[in-house]
Design an enzyme around this catalytic site. Structure first.
Site, PDB file in Angstrom:
ATOM      1  N   HIS A   1       0.726  -1.202  -0.085  1.00  0.00           N
ATOM      2  CA  HIS A   1      -0.166   0.008  -0.008  1.00  0.00           C
ATOM      3  C   HIS A   1       0.674   1.216  -0.120  1.00  0.00           C
ATOM      4  CE1 HIS A   1      -0.321   1.004   4.603  1.00  0.00           C
ATOM      5  NE2 HIS A   1       0.912   0.444   4.564  1.00  0.00           N
TER       6      HIS A   1
ATOM      7  N   HIS B   1       4.861   0.378  -0.506  1.00  0.00           N
ATOM      8  CA  HIS B   1       5.816  -0.643   0.182  1.00  0.00           C
ATOM      9  C   HIS B   1       4.674  -1.769   0.893  1.00  0.00           C
ATOM     10  CE1 HIS B   1       3.924   2.113   3.046  1.00  0.00           C
ATOM     11  NE2 HIS B   1       3.889   0.973   4.200  1.00  0.00           N
TER      12      HIS B   1
ATOM     13  N   GLU C   1       0.814  -4.861  11.531  1.00  0.00           N
ATOM     14  CA  GLU C   1       1.309  -4.294  10.172  1.00  0.00           C
ATOM     15  C   GLU C   1       2.633  -4.720  10.206  1.00  0.00           C
ATOM     16  OE1 GLU C   1      -0.106  -0.796   8.101  1.00  0.00           O
ATOM     17  OE2 GLU C   1       1.637  -0.021   9.085  1.00  0.00           O
TER      18      GLU C   1
ATOM     19  N   HIS D   1       3.912  -5.165   3.586  1.00  0.00           N
ATOM     20  CA  HIS D   1       3.900  -5.740   4.742  1.00  0.00           C
ATOM     21  C   HIS D   1       3.432  -7.180   4.895  1.00  0.00           C
ATOM     22  CE1 HIS D   1       4.138  -1.632   6.507  1.00  0.00           C
ATOM     23  NE2 HIS D   1       3.162  -1.146   5.881  1.00  0.00           N
TER      24      HIS D   1
ATOM     25  N   HIS E   1      -1.044 -10.291  -1.657  1.00  0.00           N
ATOM     26  CA  HIS E   1      -0.171  -9.956  -2.986  1.00  0.00           C
ATOM     27  C   HIS E   1      -1.076  -8.988  -3.834  1.00  0.00           C
ATOM     28  CE1 HIS E   1       2.182 -13.383  -1.323  1.00  0.00           C
ATOM     29  NE2 HIS E   1       3.141 -12.752  -2.182  1.00  0.00           N
TER      30      HIS E   1
ATOM     31  N   CYS F   1       5.724   6.304   4.268  1.00  0.00           N
ATOM     32  CA  CYS F   1       4.841   5.400   3.994  1.00  0.00           C
ATOM     33  C   CYS F   1       3.864   6.174   2.682  1.00  0.00           C
ATOM     34  CB  CYS F   1       3.801   5.078   5.189  1.00  0.00           C
ATOM     35  SG  CYS F   1       4.493   4.135   6.324  1.00  0.00           S
TER      36      CYS F   1
END
Length: 149
Positions: free
Chosen positions: A16, A29, A135, A31, A75, A25
């Site tokens: 996201h 990137h 996260e 998680h 994904h 952020c």
């Protein structure tokens, strides 16, 4: 009869970016998310019911959470609808799985979305009690039904 809480854990990988954010952020990137779903209910006492003694079959909970959340987001790239979608589509094969949401895809907002999705799909005799979304290894958000009544 006693109320019992059941918790099942789910893992998925998702990317996201936070639109108009003032930190790192803002960049796309990923998680390794860990989602814990807790439901509450009374164990079934009907001796003729194949689920005798269960609040809910863990397999049924797994099917609901996978269908409503994990299979859709695993994904995938998730972005706010404020991001120009045309630019995202220029990346072609790298964006086969993406979702444009009407909210900023923070851990907090995703939990609100997940709670709504799950509450509409649980059996009527079971209630969503809480959600916890990690996260990172040491950062998470939590949602509790009692806080939202």
């Amino acid at each position: 009869m006693s109320k019992i809480r059941l918790t099942k854990e789910f893992r998925f990988e998702m990317a996201h970016a936070l639109w108009n954010y003032d930190g790192l952020c803002k960049n796309i990137h990923g998680h390794s998310y860990i989602l814990q779903v807790t439901v509450i209910g009374t164990p079934i006492t009907d001796v003729d019911n194949v689920k005798l003694g269960m609040v809910m079959d863990f397999g049924d909970l797994k099917e609901i959470v996978n269908r409503e959340i994990v299979q859709k987001l695993d994904h995938a790239i998730v972005l706010s609808n404020r991001v120009p979608e045309a630019q995202l589509r220029q990346l072609e094969q790298m964006t086969e799985r993406y979702f444009i949401l009407d909210y900023q895809p923070t851990c907090e907002n995703m939990l609100i979305d997940f709670a709504q999705r799950l509450q509409h799909n649980l059996p009527p005799y079971v209630e969503l009690f809480s959600l916890k979304l990690n996260e990172t290894a040491n950062s998470f958000a939590e949602w509790y039904a009692d806080d939202n009544r």
